[in-house]
Design a protein around this motif. Sequence first.
Motif, mmCIF file in Angstrom:
data_model
loop_
_atom_site.group_PDB
_atom_site.id
_atom_site.type_symbol
_atom_site.label_atom_id
_atom_site.label_comp_id
_atom_site.label_asym_id
_atom_site.label_seq_id
_atom_site.Cartn_x
_atom_site.Cartn_y
_atom_site.Cartn_z
ATOM 1 N N SER A 298 0.796 -1.150 0.097
ATOM 2 C CA SER A 298 -0.074 0.076 0.029
ATOM 3 C C SER A 298 0.780 1.268 -0.011
ATOM 4 O O SER A 298 0.193 2.285 -0.341
ATOM 5 C CB SER A 298 -1.047 -0.090 1.120
ATOM 6 O OG SER A 298 -0.213 -0.108 2.227
ATOM 7 N N GLY A 299 1.968 1.061 0.312
ATOM 8 C CA GLY A 299 2.746 2.582 0.529
ATOM 9 C C GLY A 299 4.371 2.234 0.527
ATOM 10 O O GLY A 299 4.825 1.258 0.998
ATOM 11 N N ARG A 300 5.155 3.332 0.239
ATOM 12 C CA ARG A 300 6.799 3.125 0.326
ATOM 13 C C ARG A 300 7.169 4.146 1.011
ATOM 14 O O ARG A 300 8.550 4.511 0.948
ATOM 15 C CB ARG A 300 7.226 3.111 -1.131
ATOM 16 C CG ARG A 300 6.691 4.432 -1.751
ATOM 17 C CD ARG A 300 7.767 4.912 -3.067
ATOM 18 N NE ARG A 300 7.323 6.173 -3.453
ATOM 19 C CZ ARG A 300 7.084 6.448 -4.493
ATOM 20 N NH1 ARG A 300 6.978 5.522 -5.659
ATOM 21 N NH2 ARG A 300 6.694 7.856 -4.874
ATOM 22 N N ASN A 301 6.447 5.215 1.863
ATOM 23 C CA ASN A 301 7.122 6.166 2.425
ATOM 24 C C ASN A 301 7.579 5.835 3.912
ATOM 25 O O ASN A 301 6.911 6.099 4.734
ATOM 26 C CB ASN A 301 6.123 7.358 2.490
ATOM 27 C CG ASN A 301 5.538 7.842 1.148
ATOM 28 O OD1 ASN A 301 6.431 8.106 0.277
ATOM 29 N ND2 ASN A 301 4.433 8.147 0.848
ATOM 30 N N VAL A 302 9.090 5.197 3.777
ATOM 31 C CA VAL A 302 9.632 4.655 5.057
ATOM 32 C C VAL A 302 10.774 5.707 5.095
ATOM 33 O O VAL A 302 11.304 6.071 4.059
ATOM 34 C CB VAL A 302 9.930 3.311 4.762
ATOM 35 C CG1 VAL A 302 10.650 3.001 3.546
ATOM 36 C CG2 VAL A 302 10.718 2.974 5.899
ATOM 37 N N ASP A 303 11.138 6.104 6.195
ATOM 38 C CA ASP A 303 12.406 6.786 6.432
ATOM 39 C C ASP A 303 13.481 5.888 6.235
ATOM 40 O O ASP A 303 13.626 4.657 6.533
ATOM 41 C CB ASP A 303 12.414 6.935 8.099
ATOM 42 C CG ASP A 303 13.927 7.802 8.277
ATOM 43 O OD1 ASP A 303 13.944 8.802 8.199
ATOM 44 O OD2 ASP A 303 14.641 6.878 8.892
ATOM 45 N N MET A 304 14.422 6.376 5.382
ATOM 46 C CA MET A 304 15.545 5.389 4.624
ATOM 47 C C MET A 304 16.355 4.802 5.645
ATOM 48 O O MET A 304 16.900 3.755 5.607
ATOM 49 C CB MET A 304 16.119 6.085 3.461
ATOM 50 C CG MET A 304 15.447 6.166 2.243
ATOM 51 S SD MET A 304 15.088 4.247 1.584
ATOM 52 C CE MET A 304 13.650 4.462 0.718
ATOM 53 N N GLU A 305 16.550 5.532 6.583
ATOM 54 C CA GLU A 305 17.713 5.269 7.818
ATOM 55 C C GLU A 305 16.904 3.924 8.513
ATOM 56 O O GLU A 305 17.377 2.846 8.719
ATOM 57 C CB GLU A 305 17.934 6.294 8.613
ATOM 58 C CG GLU A 305 18.461 7.488 8.170
ATOM 59 C CD GLU A 305 20.059 7.337 8.243
ATOM 60 O OE1 GLU A 305 20.735 6.801 8.809
ATOM 61 O OE2 GLU A 305 20.579 7.752 7.056
ATOM 62 N N GLN A 306 15.549 3.958 8.828
ATOM 63 C CA GLN A 306 14.858 3.029 9.213
ATOM 64 C C GLN A 306 14.733 1.779 8.462
ATOM 65 O O GLN A 306 14.897 0.790 8.846
ATOM 66 C CB GLN A 306 13.605 3.418 9.683
ATOM 67 C CG GLN A 306 12.803 2.229 10.431
ATOM 68 C CD GLN A 306 11.283 2.866 10.759
ATOM 69 O OE1 GLN A 306 10.589 3.026 9.866
ATOM 70 N NE2 GLN A 306 10.930 2.575 11.997
ATOM 71 N N HIS A 307 14.599 2.129 7.270
ATOM 72 C CA HIS A 307 14.793 0.972 6.272
ATOM 73 C C HIS A 307 15.787 0.047 6.153
ATOM 74 O O HIS A 307 15.982 -1.354 6.334
ATOM 75 C CB HIS A 307 14.166 1.409 4.941
ATOM 76 C CG HIS A 307 14.019 0.367 3.996
ATOM 77 N ND1 HIS A 307 14.669 -0.142 2.870
ATOM 78 C CD2 HIS A 307 12.698 -0.345 3.449
ATOM 79 C CE1 HIS A 307 14.227 -1.146 2.231
ATOM 80 N NE2 HIS A 307 13.114 -1.258 2.685
ATOM 81 N N LEU A 308 17.053 1.004 6.338
ATOM 82 C CA LEU A 308 18.361 0.103 6.020
ATOM 83 C C LEU A 308 18.467 -0.607 7.369
ATOM 84 O O LEU A 308 18.665 -1.681 7.374
ATOM 85 C CB LEU A 308 19.212 1.314 6.079
ATOM 86 C CG LEU A 308 20.670 1.029 5.541
ATOM 87 C CD1 LEU A 308 20.542 0.592 3.991
ATOM 88 C CD2 LEU A 308 21.662 2.251 5.400
#
Length: 333
Positions: free
Chosen positions: A308-318
């Motif tokens: 449903s979405g891709r708006n994740v904080d990239m630091e958190q994703h990593l």
Amino acid sequence: MASALPVSLEDIRAAARRIDGRIVQTPMVRSASLSEIAGVPVWLKLEHHQTTGSFKLRGATNAVLSLSSAQRARGVVAASTGNHGRALAHAAKAQGAVATICMSRLVPENKVAEIRRLGADVRIVGRSQDEAQQEVNRLVREEGLVMVPPFDNPDIVAGQGTLGLEIIDALPEAAIVLVPLSGGGLAAGVAAAVKGVSPKVRVIGLTMEQGAAMKASLDAGRPVQVEEKPSLADSLGGGIGLDNRVTFAMCRALLDDVILLTEAEIAAGMRHAYACESEVVEGAGAVGIAALLAGKIRSGGPVVAILSGRNVDMEQHLRVINGEGAAFGEDHP
Ligand SMILES: *Cc1c(COP(=O)(O)O)cnc(C)c1O
């Protein structure tokens, strides 16, 4: 009776015609890895590739286009720092209307900048989401702006339902559709669309274990409040509104089940999306994959999971991808 519900299949078809050309008809792809794990064909609806990064653009666009020209001239307003705020900012700008997005002083600067970049007039007020909402109410009362809420509104639900039409058009033989669930706008719309076309399809809502307001409300038989907890699926946080008028009744009538996921399961879903499907998905968007990986879905036929979405904080994703204990909650110390 499906016909007594606030949003019908016809409303959703009308929304699809209205927003046609203004949203992306996102791809649906078969996942080899998940099909093997589940033992049935698994399809992913790649809605995180939608403009603004989530399905919320469908509802927001339908809501803005459904306004009278006088209403549109007055402008729209909402209190949302997340995907609804982005979507409304974009939808209003695309229709030549002004969106005012109210947020508290505690919202991080990058989120403020992101919503400004999409063309919204940002108002920073107070120190909580409640105070931001009070400013919205004031702008509606005193300046005549039109509030566009994130889920509990028939135009929003009909817009989100267009996602369901695309799914059942692409895969009429679907047995189960897995839908991320928070306020229930997406689940209500998708279930009304999918079951309107093909009544045998099971629609299952997925949400996090902690702070799942719709699940608690369905169990109680009326809208209830739950304590909010931080979650990797931050887009699934928040209440459903004690005065809920649209989504509670629809979810109660149309959802076959609601399944809860732990933080560790959601993290595993995000990792799988990245490692096996090459997709960056936020926590809320990974709950379908998470449920399949956790063995929580039993199906005799094809399963569709909505990303449903891709708006994740990239630091958190990593951190999640690296398994660095970025998750919240009991199960991930
Ligand atoms: C808003 C949102 C949801 C939940 O939608 P509801 O209509 O509130 O149930 C799920 N995933 C993402 C990415 C969202 O932004």
